[in-house]
Scaffold this motif. Structure first.
Motif, short mmCIF file in Angstrom:
data_model
loop_
_atom_site.label_atom_id
_atom_site.label_comp_id
_atom_site.label_asym_id
_atom_site.label_seq_id
_atom_site.Cartn_x
_atom_site.Cartn_y
_atom_site.Cartn_z
N UNK A 1 13.23 -22.86 18.26
CA UNK A 1 12.21 -23.04 19.15
C UNK A 1 10.99 -23.29 19.07
N UNK A 2 10.02 -23.67 19.74
CA UNK A 2 9.21 -24.19 19.87
C UNK A 2 8.08 -23.93 19.07
N UNK A 3 7.72 -22.65 18.82
CA UNK A 3 7.04 -22.29 17.48
C UNK A 3 7.58 -21.72 16.66
N UNK A 4 7.35 -22.43 15.00
CA UNK A 4 8.07 -21.59 13.50
C UNK A 4 7.84 -19.28 14.06
N UNK A 5 7.84 -18.67 14.41
CA UNK A 5 6.99 -17.73 14.59
C UNK A 5 8.47 -16.36 14.85
N UNK A 6 8.28 -15.89 14.24
CA UNK A 6 9.38 -15.02 13.63
C UNK A 6 8.75 -13.33 13.53
N UNK A 7 9.41 -12.59 13.95
CA UNK A 7 9.32 -11.35 14.29
C UNK A 7 10.24 -10.35 14.12
N UNK A 8 9.92 -9.80 12.91
CA UNK A 8 10.72 -8.00 12.50
C UNK A 8 10.60 -7.45 11.52
N UNK A 9 10.98 -6.08 12.59
CA UNK A 9 11.19 -5.03 11.97
C UNK A 9 11.34 -4.57 11.20
N UNK A 10 10.92 -4.08 9.83
CA UNK A 10 10.97 -4.07 8.38
C UNK A 10 11.08 -1.85 8.52
N UNK A 11 11.93 -1.30 6.65
CA UNK A 11 11.54 -0.42 6.77
C UNK A 11 10.49 -0.47 5.58
N UNK A 12 9.48 0.10 5.77
CA UNK A 12 8.04 0.53 4.59
C UNK A 12 8.46 1.11 3.42
N UNK A 13 8.89 0.61 2.00
CA UNK A 13 9.77 1.03 0.84
C UNK A 13 8.25 1.47 -0.03
N UNK A 14 6.86 1.12 0.20
CA UNK A 14 6.01 1.40 -1.02
C UNK A 14 4.91 0.58 -0.64
N UNK A 15 4.00 0.54 -1.10
CA UNK A 15 2.88 -0.50 -1.52
C UNK A 15 2.36 0.05 -2.82
N UNK A 16 1.82 -1.11 -3.12
CA UNK A 16 0.96 -1.06 -4.35
C UNK A 16 0.14 -2.14 -4.62
N UNK A 17 -1.36 -1.71 -3.87
CA UNK A 17 -2.36 -2.32 -3.58
C UNK A 17 -2.52 -3.43 -3.39
N UNK A 18 -1.89 -4.97 -3.14
CA UNK A 18 -1.62 -6.20 -1.88
C UNK A 18 -0.18 -6.39 -1.81
N UNK A 19 0.51 -5.88 -2.28
CA UNK A 19 2.23 -5.47 -2.22
C UNK A 19 2.88 -4.73 -1.78
N UNK A 20 3.09 -5.17 -0.53
CA UNK A 20 4.50 -4.00 -0.31
C UNK A 20 5.51 -4.35 -0.58
N UNK A 21 6.57 -3.66 -0.50
CA UNK A 21 7.91 -3.39 -1.02
C UNK A 21 8.80 -2.73 0.18
N UNK A 22 9.96 -3.63 0.78
CA UNK A 22 10.33 -3.53 2.72
C UNK A 22 11.79 -3.16 2.51
N UNK A 23 11.98 -2.87 2.97
CA UNK A 23 13.90 -3.01 3.66
C UNK A 23 13.87 -3.89 4.85
#
Lengths: 158, 158
Positions: free
Chosen positions: A90-112
């Motif tokens: 596509x013209x601009x290299x943008x992706x949008x995906x909805x994910x399940x958030x499993x957790x956050x530790x400080x600056x790190x997200x864990x997602x599925x």
């Protein structure tokens, strides 16, 4: 159409997926490492069960891009405009995906469920809002129903 | 974090809204004028009832951005990270809104529910997919429930 708009990565995806065909994306667990100085901007995301991850398609082949594609390069499906698909082509290299958030530790997200390769630059993180992001009465084309039936068959769910 | 990623507008929003507080966004009808040379890339979008519109926040004040905000600048709501909100106050000027597609005529889409001001640059158009974009079991924070109750009261729906 006038001046470009510059985006800066806010972080990067870390997972075990080096090539697009290695994964059953719904099951892939990824870490999103946000720049440590942006950690305060994540405060409170852990109260959401789902997030929109906006990331950059950073490994597209160079050269001219087609404006129409066969979805998932399946010749049996019709040729449609790239804006009628989620193709990286596509013209601009943008992706949008909805994910399940499993957790956050400080600056790190864990997602599925993030369909991004290891090392992918992340541009934004947004909360998934039932008001605004969830629509129950939705119409899609017949070719997409066919594609989903193919997926179900291929994954032994059909 | 390394090199910027450049995006080019693919088109512009046309509507009657010049300032953010003028609108009840759910009801606003906008035209999205895509560059005529990209019209073939829209082929088939009209078979979808809903689209994701990715656009640029192009009218943010200059200067340093806070990493945390009170949602909708309401002091009675807690201070949360900008990634836990859809505030324009975020590192990259990217917005994602799902709209109802009312029609397409060549390179022009008519949509309802786009929360973008007249003249806003559009970066991408994607189909809304029930598989991937629609989640039924969704958790949101208590402050967001309170905010929605305020909206309902203010709009006489509560």
């Amino acid at each position: 159409m006038n001046e470009p708009i510059a985006m800066q990565p806010i972080g990067f995806v870390r997972n075990d997926v080096a090539a697009p065909d290695e994964a059953r994306w719904e099951e892939v667990v990824s870490r999103i490492e946000i720049a440590p100085e942006l950690a305060p901007a994540l405060e409170g995301v852990e109260e959401f069960s789902h997030l929109l991850i906006i990331f950059a398609f950073d490994r597209r082949p160079a050269g001219p891009r087609p404006l129409q594609v066969h979805p998932e390069r399946r010749a049996e499906l019709p040729l449609v405009g790239v804006f009628a698909t989620r193709s990286p082509n596509r013209p601009n290299p943008i992706a949008v995906t909805t994910v399940e958030l499993l957790g956050r530790a400080g600056n790190v997200l864990t997602v599925r469920g993030l369909d991004a390769l290891d090392g992918t630059p992340v541009l934004d993180v947004k909360p998934y809002l039932p008001r605004g992001d969830r629509f129950s009465e939705v119409r899609v084309p017949a070719w997409l129903q066919r594609l989903w039936e193919m997926h179900d068959r291929e994954q032994g769910r059909g």
